[in-house]
Design a protein around this motif. Structure first.
Motif, PDB file in Angstrom:
ATOM      1  N   PHE B  14       0.833  -1.207   0.000  1.00  0.00           N
ATOM      2  CA  PHE B  14       0.000   0.000   0.000  1.00  0.00           C
ATOM      3  C   PHE B  14       0.867   1.257   0.000  1.00  0.00           C
ATOM      4  CE2 PHE B  14      -2.252   3.318   2.375  1.00  0.00           C
ATOM      5  CZ  PHE B  14      -3.335   3.490   1.544  1.00  0.00           C
ATOM      6  N   GLN B  15       1.850   1.230   0.905  1.00  0.00           N
ATOM      7  CA  GLN B  15       2.778   2.363   0.990  1.00  0.00           C
ATOM      8  C   GLN B  15       3.452   2.617  -0.346  1.00  0.00           C
ATOM      9  OE1 GLN B  15       3.664   4.658   3.122  1.00  0.00           O
ATOM     10  NE2 GLN B  15       2.135   4.019   4.619  1.00  0.00           N
ATOM     11  N   LEU B  16       3.876   1.528  -0.958  1.00  0.00           N
ATOM     12  CA  LEU B  16       4.592   1.631  -2.227  1.00  0.00           C
ATOM     13  C   LEU B  16       3.706   2.285  -3.290  1.00  0.00           C
ATOM     14  CD1 LEU B  16       7.305   0.732  -3.549  1.00  0.00           C
ATOM     15  CD2 LEU B  16       6.000  -1.188  -4.491  1.00  0.00           C
ATOM     16  N   MET B  17       2.453   1.767  -3.357  1.00  0.00           N
ATOM     17  CA  MET B  17       1.535   2.305  -4.365  1.00  0.00           C
ATOM     18  C   MET B  17       1.293   3.788  -4.130  1.00  0.00           C
ATOM     19  SD  MET B  17       1.148   0.023  -6.418  1.00  0.00           S
ATOM     20  CE  MET B  17      -0.022   0.768  -7.535  1.00  0.00           C
ATOM     21  N   VAL B  18       1.098   4.127  -2.866  1.00  0.00           N
ATOM     22  CA  VAL B  18       0.860   5.535  -2.537  1.00  0.00           C
ATOM     23  C   VAL B  18       2.049   6.377  -2.996  1.00  0.00           C
ATOM     24  CG1 VAL B  18       0.681   7.181  -0.651  1.00  0.00           C
ATOM     25  CG2 VAL B  18      -0.728   5.133  -0.646  1.00  0.00           C
ATOM     26  N   THR B  19       3.239   5.870  -2.690  1.00  0.00           N
ATOM     27  CA  THR B  19       4.425   6.623  -3.091  1.00  0.00           C
ATOM     28  C   THR B  19       4.491   6.783  -4.601  1.00  0.00           C
ATOM     29  OG1 THR B  19       5.472   5.421  -1.293  1.00  0.00           O
ATOM     30  CG2 THR B  19       6.895   6.809  -2.653  1.00  0.00           C
ATOM     31  N   ILE B  20       4.201   5.683  -5.294  1.00  0.00           N
ATOM     32  CA  ILE B  20       4.277   5.766  -6.761  1.00  0.00           C
ATOM     33  C   ILE B  20       3.270   6.776  -7.300  1.00  0.00           C
ATOM     34  CG2 ILE B  20       3.810   4.500  -8.903  1.00  0.00           C
ATOM     35  CD1 ILE B  20       5.028   2.039  -7.547  1.00  0.00           C
ATOM     36  N   ILE B  21       2.033   6.641  -6.820  1.00  0.00           N
ATOM     37  CA  ILE B  21       0.993   7.544  -7.325  1.00  0.00           C
ATOM     38  C   ILE B  21       1.335   8.991  -7.013  1.00  0.00           C
ATOM     39  CG2 ILE B  21      -1.420   8.219  -7.024  1.00  0.00           C
ATOM     40  CD1 ILE B  21      -2.047   5.235  -6.666  1.00  0.00           C
ATOM     41  N   LEU B  22       1.790   9.218  -5.785  1.00  0.00           N
ATOM     42  CA  LEU B  22       2.122  10.594  -5.409  1.00  0.00           C
ATOM     43  C   LEU B  22       3.294  11.125  -6.230  1.00  0.00           C
ATOM     44  CD1 LEU B  22       1.618  10.772  -1.560  1.00  0.00           C
ATOM     45  CD2 LEU B  22       0.184  11.670  -3.388  1.00  0.00           C
ATOM     46  N   THR B  23       4.246  10.246  -6.500  1.00  0.00           N
ATOM     47  CA  THR B  23       5.385  10.687  -7.316  1.00  0.00           C
ATOM     48  C   THR B  23       4.916  11.099  -8.703  1.00  0.00           C
ATOM     49  OG1 THR B  23       6.618   8.983  -6.167  1.00  0.00           O
ATOM     50  CG2 THR B  23       7.732  10.098  -7.987  1.00  0.00           C
ATOM     51  N   VAL B  24       4.019  10.266  -9.260  1.00  0.00           N
ATOM     52  CA  VAL B  24       3.491  10.606 -10.583  1.00  0.00           C
ATOM     53  C   VAL B  24       2.798  11.962 -10.540  1.00  0.00           C
ATOM     54  CG1 VAL B  24       1.762   9.986 -12.307  1.00  0.00           C
ATOM     55  CG2 VAL B  24       3.271   8.230 -11.362  1.00  0.00           C
ATOM     56  N   PHE B  25       1.950  12.153  -9.517  1.00  0.00           N
ATOM     57  CA  PHE B  25       1.256  13.435  -9.390  1.00  0.00           C
ATOM     58  C   PHE B  25       2.249  14.577  -9.230  1.00  0.00           C
ATOM     59  CE2 PHE B  25      -2.785  11.230  -8.452  1.00  0.00           C
ATOM     60  CZ  PHE B  25      -3.561  11.944  -9.339  1.00  0.00           C
ATOM     61  N   PHE B  26       3.260  14.303  -8.413  1.00  0.00           N
ATOM     62  CA  PHE B  26       4.271  15.324  -8.164  1.00  0.00           C
ATOM     63  C   PHE B  26       4.920  15.752  -9.475  1.00  0.00           C
ATOM     64  CE2 PHE B  26       8.776  16.285  -7.131  1.00  0.00           C
ATOM     65  CZ  PHE B  26       8.551  17.450  -6.426  1.00  0.00           C
ATOM     66  N   ILE B  27       5.236  14.754 -10.305  1.00  0.00           N
ATOM     67  CA  ILE B  27       5.880  15.091 -11.584  1.00  0.00           C
ATOM     68  C   ILE B  27       4.923  15.858 -12.483  1.00  0.00           C
ATOM     69  CG2 ILE B  27       6.827  14.092 -13.692  1.00  0.00           C
ATOM     70  CD1 ILE B  27       7.963  11.850 -11.881  1.00  0.00           C
ATOM     71  N   ILE B  28       3.663  15.391 -12.490  1.00  0.00           N
ATOM     72  CA  ILE B  28       2.670  16.078 -13.327  1.00  0.00           C
ATOM     73  C   ILE B  28       2.530  17.543 -12.907  1.00  0.00           C
ATOM     74  CG2 ILE B  28       0.201  16.194 -13.859  1.00  0.00           C
ATOM     75  CD1 ILE B  28       0.148  13.176 -13.792  1.00  0.00           C
ATOM     76  N   GLU B  29       2.581  17.781 -11.603  1.00  0.00           N
ATOM     77  CA  GLU B  29       2.442  19.145 -11.114  1.00  0.00           C
ATOM     78  C   GLU B  29       3.717  19.956 -11.349  1.00  0.00           C
ATOM     79  OE1 GLU B  29      -0.180  20.697  -9.356  1.00  0.00           O
ATOM     80  OE2 GLU B  29      -1.351  18.988 -10.071  1.00  0.00           O
TER      81      GLU B  29
END
Lengths: 580, 304
Positions: B14-29
């Motif tokens: 779960f932690q991993l997925m959250v990190t991945i998703i947030l990283t993607v969002f971070f890059i998009i932003e």
């Protein structure tokens, strides 16, 4: 309960957002509506101002700057800001008007995109300045409307103090027709050019360097054009060693014109091809077989990659880049043409030459050129009906139709902002001695010497390169000082002379029309039709719609949109204009 | 394979997925912002031909040089700071007391008043009546026009009212009243100190509004010395369109076109630099005020 509240608040929030967004877009629409409402109340108050002209008769034909007002009068002026409008009041031109003519101009510039709202507000609050100038988007129809509502001064009452304008109107009936409204009034002044004929050529150019590199002659028929473009594509036409980076033809409305004319469609509009035949019949060519065959030809070019693939989405910046980097050999009207056509600013590198209409179709055996309109469609200068100095303003406008006046508006005054520089024996205005801190002479001219765009509506040959171009020997045209100074215009002059020799037919585009009560109906029809035509144009060229299968539905659609009615309105408007 | 899957327990996954998703969002932003920064220091030709994607091409600081030489821009900066400070202060001075009053149940005709406010949210007077109004108040071409116009936003008032109604208990006000406070004192000594969060939010809302406003200035101001920053920015940005327009203008000479094209090139050069120069102050202030959002904004019971 809580849930309901939540939903409610979400809805509320959404509604707020939409109203907020809606607010931005609506500003113009509402202002437009209210202007008509408020203007009706005003119409009775102003339509008077018939001042008896008591001119001392100095009309011995002199065109010199005669003082217009003994005591210096101050008039207000407003206009949409162009690049430099903020510096209007500081110009040498306006300062000299005060000294020489006795007219002090107090100008205010407004953001060009806010101008239409601003104008509506000025009309609504009775705050029109004496002169509206530097307008670029005021159509004949707007002017007629404002004029009939009584906001604008009818200059035709002052024609007896305007000898120069009167002369021009007699000499060029098309100009007189354009500025004279259906009720006989003259509410404003449109740009007008009396420049040399080659100035009227449309800007379409092909690179001689590319032709030389593929070893072909300049194409005259459409088949030849196809072969040339194909050679551009297949060979290393720009000579950089890469055979794949060439875009043979940079698509634009302009680069298509010579092809369009070959199919007997004498239009200079990229979307709706309107024209009038010899008998005065107005026609929309988008529904003819001519146009269908034209589309077939362009579709072929597109399919074979002879036109840039991003033809319909490319920005003008990108086009400039392509031209500057020598990626294309056949182009239409683009700014970089005038920048020098390549990074070194060297016109001779690509050796662009101006292109006239192609031949080789069943519709047209002769080469045709549809000229640029000498009469500008928009109105540049309007005068308020409430002005205290109608006669002085009329005289000022007339002054601008003299040689001195026209040059004062485009370049300022000799000895103050420019000297005449001798190029190949012809005097050409040169600002170099006066530019001071400005980065270029053009910067000086537009920011300090003149109030750019305010009053330069009368374009003449005197003092410009056009005087030289008109008279210079053909063999000197493309070399030396002349070519260096005149560049693209020199190639146009050459093309024009060749065209005259060849017996190319010169045709006039459809003049700008104005409408009475059917104006609103026409506007709606036009928007629908032109949008549909523009989309269909792209679809047929890219092959999204098939020229055989989908053509009939295309025609039906246009009929349904009221094309017949549109044609009728246009025909009436044209007849009215010519009947004037 | 099996052992690995065992090692990654559900929680870690779960932690991993959250990190991945947030990283993607971070890059998009992050990417659009970086893109603007890159463009601002790249050669404008490279920007126009789409060569700038992941890092700057042909690094140049000419754009910034030009921006800093552009005197009007600094006049605009000064004006905008004034409009933002004065305007926001006035906004708060009007919105907070109004919202407090509207949040009190003992206010007579509270619902009718609210209705009155709400109507203005949906129906405005329109441009011409507003203009005539501004004119007859003598606010045309005046700095105060930029401060006073739109002094209260009903939306913000509702936000503040909801905050007062929900997070300040009646008891505290009752207690204050028993201790002898009148309404003004209650507002000044008790309500305001307890409402730092909503004040911060309002400052942010109103402040960015003022910072970005240009339409009123465009309509009501004539004098360039009073123009806000955004108007000068617009001026530069639309310079790039004059050259294109002039192409079809019969009175424009080739030399003039070349000059206009030059201006448009300059504008392209300055475009991204300007975006950065004008957003830097907001970027500094935003994070400082952002923490108030966590407790601040509530409409109805929805926390936003």
């Amino acid at each position: 309960m809580k849930k309901r509240k939540q939903i409610l608040s979400v809805l509320l929030a959404a509604a707020m957002v939409t109203t907020m967004l809606g607010g931005c877009g609506n500003a113009q629409g509402t202002s437009g509506k209210s202007s008509t409402a408020s203007s009706t109340s005003k119409s009775e108050s102003t339509q008077n101002a018939v001042v008896e002209s008591t001119v001392e008769s100095n009309d011995d034909g002199t065109e010199d700057s005669v003082r217009i007002s003994e005591e210096t009068i101050e008039i207000t002026l407003a206009g949409p800001a162009s690049v430099t409008t903020n510096e209007w009041n500081e110009s040498v031109q306006f300062a000299e008007y005060e000294k020489r003519l006795g007219i002090k101009i107090n100008a205010t510039a407004y953001d060009s995109e806010a101008w239409s709202s601003k104008l509506t507000l000025m009309l609504a609050s009775d705050e029109l300045p004496d002169i509206l100038a530097g307008l670029t988007a005021t159509t004949r129809e707007d002017v007629y409307k404002y004029g009939q509502e009584g906001y604008l001064l009818d200059l035709s009452q002052y024609l007896d103090v305007m000898p120069n304008l009167t002369r021009i109107m007699e000499e060029y009936p098309e100009y007189a027709r354009h500025i004279t409204m259906e009720n006989g009034a003259i509410y404003g002044i449109s740009p007008f050019s009396v420049r040399i004929e080659s100035w009227n050529l449309q800007d379409v150019y092909m690179s001689q360097t590319w032709l030389d590199n593929v070893g072909m002659d300049a194409p005259e028929t459409l088949d030849e054009l196809y072969e040339v473009l194909k050679a551009f594509k297949e060979q290393d036409a720009n000579g950089n060693g890469d055979t794949d980076d060439e875009i043979p033809m940079l698509y634009s409305a302009y680069s298509c014109f010579p092809i369009l004319w070959a199919y007997g469609i004498y239009s200079t509009d990229g979307k709706l091809h309107e024209m009038v035949d010899e008998d005065g019949n107005y026609m929309v060519m988008n529904v003819t077989e001519n146009y269908r065959d034209y589309l077939r030809y362009i579709h072929k070019l597109y399919k074979e990659g002879l036109i840039n693939e991003d033809a319909f989405v490319i920005s003008s910046d990108e086009k400039d880049q392509l031209i500057n980097n020598g990626k294309t050999g056949y182009v239409g009207n683009v700014t970089s043409i005038f920048l020098g056509l390549d990074n070194e600013g060297d016109y001779s590198k690509q050796k662009w030459f101006a292109v006239t209409g192609f031949t080789g179709t069943e519709y047209n055996s002769e080469s045709v050129v549809v000229e640029r309109e000498r009469v500008g469609a928009n109105f540049r200068v309007l005068v308020s009906a409430d002005t205290k100095y109608p006669e002085e303003i009329a005289k000022l406008i007339d002054y601008l139709f003299t040689v001195e006046g026209a040059i004062s508006a485009s370049n300022g005054y000799e000895g103050l902002t420019f000297d005449f520089n001798d190029i190949e024996g012809y005097p050409v205005v040169d600002h170099t001695n006066y530019i001071g801190d400005y980065e270029s002479s053009e910067a000086y001219r537009t920011r300090k010497a003149t109030s750019r765009g305010a009053f330069n509506f009368y374009s003449i040959n005197e003092g410009t390169i056009y005087d030289m171009l008109q008279n210079i020997d053909t063999d000197k045209l493309m070399e030396g000082e002349c070519y260096k100074v005149a560049g693209a215009n020199a190639t146009k002059q050459l093309a024009w002379r060749k065209a005259v020799q060849k017996g190319v037919q010169f045709k006039k585009p459809l003049p700008s029309l104005s409408y009475g009560d059917d104006g609103a109906e026409r506007a709606t029809l036009y928007t629908d039709i032109v949008n549909y035509c523009a989309t269909a144009n792209v679809q047929f060229i890219t092959g999204e719609r098939d020229l055989d299968k989908d053509w009939d539905t295309y025609l039906e659609e246009l009929e349904k949109m009221g094309l017949q009615r549109y044609i009728e309105i246009q025909q009436n408007a044209y007849d009215r204009l010519m009947g004037n | 394979m099996k052992t690995i899957r065992k090692q990654i327990s559900g929680d870690k996954f779960f932690q991993l997925m959250v990190t991945i998703i947030l990283t993607v969002f971070f890059i998009i932003e992050l990417y659009p912002m970086l893109y603007v920064v890159f463009c601002s220091i790249s050669n404008p030709d490279a920007v126009a031909s789409g060569e700038v994607l992941l890092w700057p091409v042909g690094i140049t600081l000419q754009g910034y040089q030009k921006v800093f030489q552009y005197r009007d821009l600094w006049i605009g900066y000064g004006n905008t700071i004034f409009y933002t400070l004065a305007g926001t202060a006035l906004n708060l001075a009007i919105t907070l007391p109004c919202a407090y009053a509207m949040s009190r149940k003992e206010l007579m005709g509270r619902n009718q008043l609210m209705l009155f406010f709400m109507i203005t949210m949906y129906v405005s007077g329109g441009l011409i009546p507003t203009y005539l109004n501004v004119k007859s108040f003598g606010l045309l071409d005046s700095r105060w026009c930029m401060v006073i116009l739109g002094a209260i936003s009903v939306y913000n008032m509702i936000v503040a009212r909801t905050f007062f109604a929900n997070s300040i208990p009646d008891e505290i006000i009752e207690a204050a009243r028993i201790d002898g406070c009148n309404d003004f004192r209650i507002f000044g000594k008790i309500i305001l100190p307890l409402s730092k969060a909503i004040t911060g939010v309002l400052v942010l809302y109103y402040g960015t509004g003022h910072w970005n406003a240009y339409f009123d200035a465009m309509i009501y101001l004539d004098d360039r010395k009073k123009f806000p920053l955004q108007l000068f920015l617009r001026e530069i940005l639309i310079q790039s369109k004059f050259a294109e327009e002039a192409l079809t203008d019969s009175t424009v000479s080739a030399e003039e076109l070349a000059y206009l094209a030059e201006l448009s090139k300059n504008a392209d050069l300055m475009k991204y630099c300007i975006i950065i120069v004008s957003t830097v102050p907001l970027m500094f202030i935003y994070p400082k005020l952002q923490k108030f959002f966590e407790k601040g904004v509530m409409i109805g019971s929805v926390k936003g």
